[in-house]
Design a protein around this motif. Structure first.
Motif, short mmCIF file in Angstrom:
data_model
loop_
_atom_site.label_atom_id
_atom_site.label_comp_id
_atom_site.label_asym_id
_atom_site.label_seq_id
_atom_site.Cartn_x
_atom_site.Cartn_y
_atom_site.Cartn_z
N GLY A 4 1.15 -0.35 4.16
CA GLY A 4 0.24 0.22 3.18
C GLY A 4 0.91 0.69 1.92
O GLY A 4 0.37 0.51 0.83
N HIS A 5 2.10 1.28 2.03
CA HIS A 5 2.68 1.69 0.77
C HIS A 5 3.14 0.52 -0.07
O HIS A 5 2.78 0.43 -1.24
N PRO A 6 3.93 -0.41 0.50
CA PRO A 6 4.25 -1.60 -0.33
C PRO A 6 2.98 -2.24 -0.89
O PRO A 6 2.98 -2.74 -2.01
N ALA B 234 6.12 7.08 4.76
CA ALA B 234 5.57 8.22 5.50
C ALA B 234 5.07 9.33 4.59
O ALA B 234 4.63 10.36 5.07
N HIS B 235 5.11 9.14 3.25
CA HIS B 235 4.50 10.17 2.41
C HIS B 235 2.97 10.17 2.58
O HIS B 235 2.31 11.06 2.07
N HIS B 236 2.46 9.17 3.26
CA HIS B 236 1.04 9.21 3.58
C HIS B 236 0.79 9.98 4.87
O HIS B 236 -0.35 10.09 5.32
N MET B 237 1.86 10.45 5.49
CA MET B 237 1.73 11.02 6.83
C MET B 237 2.29 12.44 6.91
O MET B 237 2.63 12.90 7.99
CU LIG Z 1 2.40 5.28 -0.62
#
Ligand SMILES: [Cu+2]
Ligand code: HEM
Ligand SMILES: [Cu+2]
Lengths: 589, 218, 278
Positions: free
Chosen positions: A279-281, A328-331
């Motif tokens: 998701g981040h990429p 993991a900045h989404h977590m």
């Molecule tokens: Cu991200």
């Protein structure tokens, strides 16, 4: 630029491709339906993405109607609302933006810009589109199956995604996962094509550092996608098995409605890692092509070279690399080991540095330029504003402790719409206004275009800028209705109404744009050749729109980078890439 | 020039616009198949890497029950090694122009691959009917999924192998198939390495501690 | 000209909106004022950059608008400038990150004196469990859940018997006392979120997550769920009441313990059975 002698060593014979290597359509069907011509495939991708994107747009209106005027529309219930939100998000991110940038622009522009006749594997390219098309059909089919589409949120977090309390648990989630798997397979086929074409099929003289940034952006984004999608693929398969065969990859022991389910031992957080490793990429898969394209738009329409071309290329590569170690900045509040927060906050803020550099270089390209306020330029300016705004709020959310109060609120919704919704879409619009003459031979209508730009840019800003403040207030995202609370003032409801009305107006402006696309095909002003006086190869084809095989009999030879605008000592303010040293723009004809 | 040194070029400088500099890049022999294969191997590596990470991550939980280690896998491993060797032989013969060698190599590779594939299917069946089987045991689920994906990749290779073989048996000369055999061989070696890693780490014995150490968990 | 003016208006309008916005963080009720400070700091640094960039763009668009007789500058790159900007940006980023990480360190380091209590999420209700007289929470697991033991408290753990259960009712906390919030879910992901406390954390079935905080003022606050958990996600509400010490003790004394609730449940089934047999 100093004149360079045109000595023998400097002469490069044009490269010739053998006739047999080029695919020739024999019938209408193979020319327009099962076509292997990258230009046609690009347009097919673009049309399909636009069609499904319209569905997502309509869904956003329904979501907004509910948020702006709760208790007003009987046909929207909570289950439907969550289905709308989920499908809206997933379609916008994957089926619209990814497909449009890579499948659409990638197919159309890569061969033209690097001086190739076509993609290197035309047949695989065709398959790639049809698999994508199938993926879209599978996705759409979930509306017509019992239970409807999934309402698990576009992140599809288990266990919720496959449990009773979530709409679409019957078929919707299965179709969603299948469709994603198909999309990934189709994309991998296309992606290998783009990468290999860029690496192997460039024409003579087209060194890597003479490629337009558009190609660089698409190139790096494609590599990201190739390496990131497998993670989603694995996650999708594992969840599919959990749902269909009752395995427990992501499913711990659960009590649902007072009953112990047969699951046990799985880890929901594992899915989140897999999802965000993709998701981040994915955010950059959408952003990098936009970065590349906007650099070219700004340079061309400001009649000035891209400032710091090398830094721009390096930044693209650096952002691409870093984007794999920030997921993991989404977590931060997912319950993962809290010590990861230190690492991921640091990497996330580091990635802001090359990104900021790109912004500086765009505005420095404007500095001392000779700026034409054409539609592509206006949209580029709109991009810079919204991208900087969204990038800045990214610094809030990336800084782990600041994310704690803001995550899962409307602040996040405002942030990602600004940075990966509005900003890249600004670039898409700019790019369409820029390349429409190349594709059709006619210009888009200027007046309708201006209307479209101002409504879209100002409207989108008015939608999302205030929305951040509702996030500060603490209003969570994915809420069917706020209901009674002690902390949300009355005025917030008024703001929500305002946002909804604005969103509907912005949506209407898109209809004007679509009409413009349709109308100008027959009635637009006939474009002169190379109407923007651009340097890159796609404008130097013998015919416009470029014909079959792109470059007529001989492939162009490239003598310079694509940013020779306003070169001192040369009369014309541009020198196309295929003009030898000492030649001028007219020599290109 | 290598990819990274090319990245420091300053394309606007007059010096770099000369023939001796960067501008006239003679077209390399278009090596599209090989480049595509390399990237595809990258994609597949990420896929299997993710699976291994997921597996190891799951093992770290307390309630982990070690998976089955079917004895048959040893035999299948040998089959796969042999098929890789056979292809290597076909590749070697193709480079030295020996069409008979190519045929022998291809045939043997096909036979051993078939052996591997049937062996895997039998292993699945054995496990499915054994008392071990239980869908919620993650070790078992992982076993089916990972070996299944590996088999699917190999099946894709078999499609390529079939195309090459039909060419060879309908009278193609070695020069015509040399490159495709080379690519096929690389792909088989890659899948062999993937298999060896999977087998050694996950399915040959209970390697919990080793894996956790590799992942830095313990 | 027009475009430049609009760009300026966007910049100025954003600042004015920020200053006058009636929508802003709720008045804080916990010790996490540092988080608010970090937000303010981030606002300052990024806000200045945003305004500068917009004004710079407006200036360029106004000053360098196309004229037939003008030519753009030809400057491929400027190493000094680019490196200078890189270093400045790095400083700015470090200026936000360093305080952020320090506060994060506080956030995840639970002080010794914090007392633990538990939040248990389920579709779609909140339950709470406070340690009883022994000051200790008994162990618990989803596997233990039965009709009479809906939170899955380990029936054989002696320290769990006197635990105080609050099911689908308001939670009370004592002002000024640090608490460690332990979180558990018996079905899907939820997220315990009280806007005024600034803290939130997902509740993950199969594991226990935590954060800590100290309520700093009395009052009643909404508990929201901040992780999509199914169709009634938005309706999963509760309240937390922050009391002064004496109110808190009074409230606590009225609550039911685990042992009592089991006994009561058994009584109920017994009465039902006897009624049925009659
Ligand atoms: Cu991200
Ligand atoms: C006219 C344009 C758009 C409008 C009015 C709009 C509106 C919305 C709204 C109201 C939500 C729900 C927020 C909530 O959960 O409370 C949402 C969610 C979302 N939107 Fe958009 N949106 C638009 C365009 C886009 C675009 C272009 C993208 C592409 C990146 C996008 C991506 C998403 C995503 C990923 C979600 C989250 C879905 C989820 O929570 O599962 N949207 N949008
Ligand atoms: Cu919820």
């Amino acid at each position: 630029m100093a004149d360079i002698g045109h000595d023998a060593a400097d002469y490069a014979p044009p490269a010739e491709l053998e006739e047999v290597d080029l695919y020739h359509a024999k019938s209408w069907i193979t020319k327009y339906v099962f076509s292997q011509d990258a230009k046609v495939i690009g347009i097919q991708y673009a049309l399909t993405a636009t069609a499904i994107g319209l569905v997502a747009l309509v869904l956003s209106w329904l979501i907004r109607l509910q948020l702006g005027f709760p208790d007003t529309f009987n046909f929207i219930d909570a289950a439907g609302y969550y289905q709308f939100v989920t499908m809206h998000g997933m379609i916008m991110v994957v089926y619209l933006l990814t497909a449009l940038f890579l499948g659409g622009f990638g197919n159309y522009l890569i061969p033209l810009m690097v001086g190739a006749r076509d993609m290197v594997f035309p047949y695989v390219n065709m398959l790639s589109f049809w698999i994508y098309f199938l993926a879209v059909l599978v996705l759409v089919s979930s509306w017509f199956l019992p239970g409807g589409p999934t309402g698990a949120g576009w992140t599809l977090y288990p266990p919720q995604a496959i449990m009773q309390g979530t709409p679409g648990r019957e078929w919707g989630i299965i179709m969603m996962l299948l469709s994603l798997a198909l999309f990934i397979i189709g994309f991998t086929m296309g992606g290998l094509n783009y990468v290999v074409t860029i690496l192997q099929a460039r024409t003579r003289g087209m060194t890597l550092m003479r490629m337009p940034l558009t190609v660089w952006g698409i190139f790096v984004a494609t590599i990201l996608a190739l390496l990131a999608f497998p993670a989603l693929f694995v996650g999708a398969i594992m969840m599919l098995l959990d749902r269909v065969l009752g395995t427990s990859f992501f499913m711990p022991h659960i009590v649902e409605l007072g009953e112990h389910l047969k699951y046990g031992g799985g880890s929901p957080i594992l899915f989140q890692h897999l999802f965000w490793f993709f998701g981040h990429p994915e955010v950059y898969i959408v952003a990098l092509p936009a970065f590349g394209i906007v650099s070219d738009l700004i340079s061309t329409h400001a009649r000035k070279n891209v400032f710091g071309y090398r830094m721009m290329v390096w930044a693209l590569v650096a952002i691409g690399g870093l984007s794999f170690i920030v997921w993991a900045h989404h977590m931060y509040v997912s319950g993962m080991n809290p010590y990861f927060g230190f690492f991921f906050a640091t990497t996330t803020l580091i990635i802001a540095i090359p990104t900021a550099l790109k912004v500086y270089n765009w505005v420095l390209t404007l500095w001392k330029g000779n700026i034409r306020l054409t539609l592509p330029m206006l949209f580029s300016l709109g991009f810079i504003v919204t991208f900087v705004n969204g990038g800045i709020t990214g610094l809030f959310l990336g800084n782990v402790v600041v994310d704690v109060p803001l995550s899962d609120t409307l602040f996040v919704v405002a942030h990602f719409h600004m940075v990966m919704g509005v900003a890249p879409i600004m670039v898409i619009f700019g790019a369409i206004y820029h390349w429409y003459p190349l594709m059709t031979g006619r210009m888009l209508h200027e007046g309708m275009g201006k209307f479209h730009f101002w409504i879209t840019f100002l409207g989108a800003y008015l939608i999302y800028f205030p929305m951040h403040y509702l996030g500060f207030l603490g209003m969570p995202r994915r809420y069917f209705e706020m209901g009674e609370t002690s902390f949300v003032p009355e005025s917030a409801a008024t703001l929500n109404e305002f946002i909804t009305v604005t969103a509907l107006i912005v949506g209407f402006a898109q209809m004007v744009f679509l009409f413009n696309l349709y109308w100008s095909r027959r009635n637009g002003i006939v474009a002169e050749k190379n109407p923007w006086h651009a340097n890159s190869l796609e404008w130097q084809t013998p015919e416009m729109p470029p014909g079959h095989g792109n470059f007529g009999k001989e492939l162009p030879v490239v003598y310079r980078w694509p940013y020779d605008y306003s070169v001192p000592g040369v009369e014309a303010d541009f020198i196309p890439q295929n003009v030898p040293a000492g030649g001028t723009a007219t020599g290109a004809e | 020039m290598s990819f990274f040194s090319e990245l420091t070029a300053k394309p606007w400088l007059p010096e770099q616009a000369t023939a001796g500099g960067l501008n006239v890049r003679a077209l390399p022999p278009m090596n599209v198949g090989r480049t595509a294969l390399k990237f595809f191997l990258g994609v597949a590596s990420v896929l299997f890497f993710m699976l291994i990470v997921a597996y190891a991550g799951r093992m770290a939980f307390e309630d982990w029950r070690p998976g089955p280690t079917p004895w048959l896998l040893w035999q299948n491993t040998i089959m796969l090694i042999l098929s890789s060797m056979a292809l290597q032989w076909a590749h070697y013969s193709a480079t030295s122009g020996d069409i008979n060698g190519v045929r022998v190599g291809l045939f043997a590779a096909g036979a051993f691959t078939f052996g591997f594939l049937t062996g895997q299917v039998i292993a699945w069946q054995q496990l499915g009917t054994s008392g071990y089987f239980e869908a919620t045991n993650p070790a078992i689920a992982f076993f089916y999924m990972i070996t299944g994906l590996h088999v699917l990749h190999l099946a894709g290779g078999v499609v390529g192998w079939t195309a090459i073989s039909s060419k060879v048996w309908s009278g193609a000369r070695t020069a015509e198939v040399r490159e495709s055999i080379a690519l096929c061989t690389i792909y088989w070696h890659f899948l062999l390495v993937v298999w060896l890693v999977l087998f050694a780490l996950l399915f040959s014995s209970d390697n919990l501690d080793v894996l956790l150490a590799i992942c830095g968990i313990k | 000209m027009f475009v430049a003016i609009i760009l300026i208006l966007v910049a100025v309008g954003s600042v004015l909106f920020h200053l006058w916005s009636p929508w802003w963080s709720t008045p804080i009720a916990s010790n996490w004022g540092y988080i608010d400070d970090t937000i303010d700091l981030t606002f300052w640094i990024t806000g200045v950059v945003y305004i500068l960039i917009l004004f710079f763009m407006a200036y360029c668009v106004w000053k360098f608008q196309y004229r037939e007789d003008r030519r753009a500058d030809y400057e491929p790159e400027n190493n000094k400038l680019e490196w200078g900007l890189t270093i400045l940006t790095t400083l700015g980023v470090a200026g936000m990150l360093a305080p952020g990480l320090i506060v994060w360190n506080d956030f995840i380091t639970v002080p010794k004196e914090a007392t633990a209590f538990e939040v248990v999420g389920q579709q779609w209700a909140w339950n709470y469990r406070l340690p009883g007289k022994d000051g200790k929470l008994g162990t618990a697991a989803t596997q233990n859940i039965t009709d009479e033991n809906p939170l899955g408290i380990n029936p054989n753990d002696p320290s769990g018997q006197d635990d105080v259960l609050i099911q689908s009712e308001d939670l009370h906390l004592e002002v000024g006392k640090p608490v460690k919030v332990l979180m558990r879910s018996i079905d899907v992901l939820h997220d315990f979120y009280v806007p005024q406390f600034r803290a939130k954390m997902d509740m993950v079935p199969g594991t226990i997550t935590y954060f800590w905080m100290t309520p700093t003022r009395t009052g009643t606050f909404d508990v929201l769920c901040a992780e999509l958990c199914g169709v009634a996600h938005h309706a999963m509400r509760s309240k937390v009441v922050v009391d002064n010490a004496s109110d808190y003790q009074t409230w606590l004394a009225e609550q039911e313990t685990f042992a009592q609730s089991i006994a009561e449940a058994r009584n109920k089934t017994k009465t039902i059975k006897t009624l049925a047999s009659k």
